[in-house]
Design a protein around this motif. Structure first.
Motif, short mmCIF file in Angstrom:
data_model
loop_
_atom_site.label_atom_id
_atom_site.label_comp_id
_atom_site.label_asym_id
_atom_site.label_seq_id
_atom_site.Cartn_x
_atom_site.Cartn_y
_atom_site.Cartn_z
N ALA A 15 24.95 44.14 20.78
CA ALA A 15 26.08 44.38 21.68
C ALA A 15 26.83 45.60 21.20
O ALA A 15 27.37 45.61 20.10
N SER A 16 26.82 46.64 22.00
CA SER A 16 27.53 47.86 21.63
C SER A 16 28.08 48.53 22.88
O SER A 16 27.47 48.43 23.95
N PRO A 17 29.22 49.22 22.75
CA PRO A 17 29.75 49.95 23.89
C PRO A 17 28.74 51.01 24.33
O PRO A 17 28.08 51.63 23.51
N GLY A 18 28.57 51.17 25.60
CA GLY A 18 27.65 52.18 26.11
C GLY A 18 26.24 51.69 26.33
O GLY A 18 25.41 52.41 26.87
N LEU A 23 20.93 51.37 29.66
CA LEU A 23 19.87 50.55 30.25
C LEU A 23 19.64 50.89 31.72
O LEU A 23 18.54 50.68 32.23
N LEU A 24 20.64 51.41 32.38
CA LEU A 24 20.48 51.79 33.79
C LEU A 24 19.81 53.15 33.96
O LEU A 24 19.25 53.45 35.01
N GLN A 25 19.85 53.97 32.93
CA GLN A 25 19.31 55.33 33.00
C GLN A 25 17.83 55.39 33.40
O GLN A 25 17.46 56.22 34.23
N PRO A 26 16.94 54.53 32.85
CA PRO A 26 15.53 54.61 33.26
C PRO A 26 15.33 54.37 34.76
O PRO A 26 14.40 54.91 35.36
N PHE A 27 16.21 53.60 35.37
CA PHE A 27 16.14 53.38 36.81
C PHE A 27 16.67 54.61 37.55
O PHE A 27 16.04 55.12 38.47
N ARG A 45 24.91 39.99 19.86
CA ARG A 45 23.77 40.36 20.69
C ARG A 45 24.13 40.28 22.17
O ARG A 45 25.01 39.53 22.57
N LEU A 46 23.40 41.06 22.94
CA LEU A 46 23.58 41.08 24.38
C LEU A 46 22.24 40.81 25.04
O LEU A 46 21.21 41.34 24.61
N ARG A 47 22.26 39.96 26.04
CA ARG A 47 21.06 39.68 26.84
C ARG A 47 21.35 40.21 28.24
O ARG A 47 22.33 39.83 28.86
N VAL A 70 15.56 52.45 24.15
CA VAL A 70 17.01 52.57 24.07
C VAL A 70 17.48 52.10 22.70
O VAL A 70 17.05 51.05 22.20
N VAL A 71 18.35 52.88 22.08
CA VAL A 71 18.88 52.55 20.75
C VAL A 71 19.57 51.19 20.79
O VAL A 71 20.40 50.94 21.67
N GLY A 72 19.21 50.32 19.87
CA GLY A 72 19.82 49.00 19.77
C GLY A 72 19.04 47.90 20.45
O GLY A 72 19.37 46.72 20.30
N VAL A 73 18.00 48.24 21.20
CA VAL A 73 17.20 47.23 21.90
C VAL A 73 16.20 46.61 20.93
O VAL A 73 15.48 47.30 20.23
#
Length: 88
Positions: A15-18, A23-27, A45-47, A70-73
């Motif tokens: 879980a991080s800001p940004g 995650l939307l960028q590849p779309f 963590r973020l799901r 993506v960094v952090g995935v």
């Protein structure tokens, strides 16, 4: 007209800001808009679930690969109409 598939990407990441816009960028860079995005935080963590009803089939592996970079995935899983495949 290209073949389309229904696909749901599930991303587990720190879980991080940004993170969400990354995650939307590849779309976005493929001129695609997810039909739904759901995010839930569990401690550090973020799901995130990103789904599309009619995604061009040839784009699925490209988007999955970009999400995994993506960094952090930690992990990306994709579920299509035809089954389940781990992408990263």
């Amino acid at each position: 007209m290209s073949d389309t598939v229904s696909v749901l990407f599930t991303v587990e990441a720190e879980a991080s800001p940004g993170l969400l816009p990354r995650l939307l960028q590849p779309f976005a860079k493929r001129d695609l808009t997810p039909d739904h995005v759901v995010s839930q935080r569990h401690r550090d963590r973020l799901r995130v679930e990103l789904g599309m009803e009619y995604m061009p089939a040839e784009m699925v592996h490209l988007v999955a690969g970009n999400l995994g970079q993506v960094v952090g995935v930690y992990r990306v899983t994709e579920i299509r109409e035809t089954g389940l495949r781990a992408a990263a």
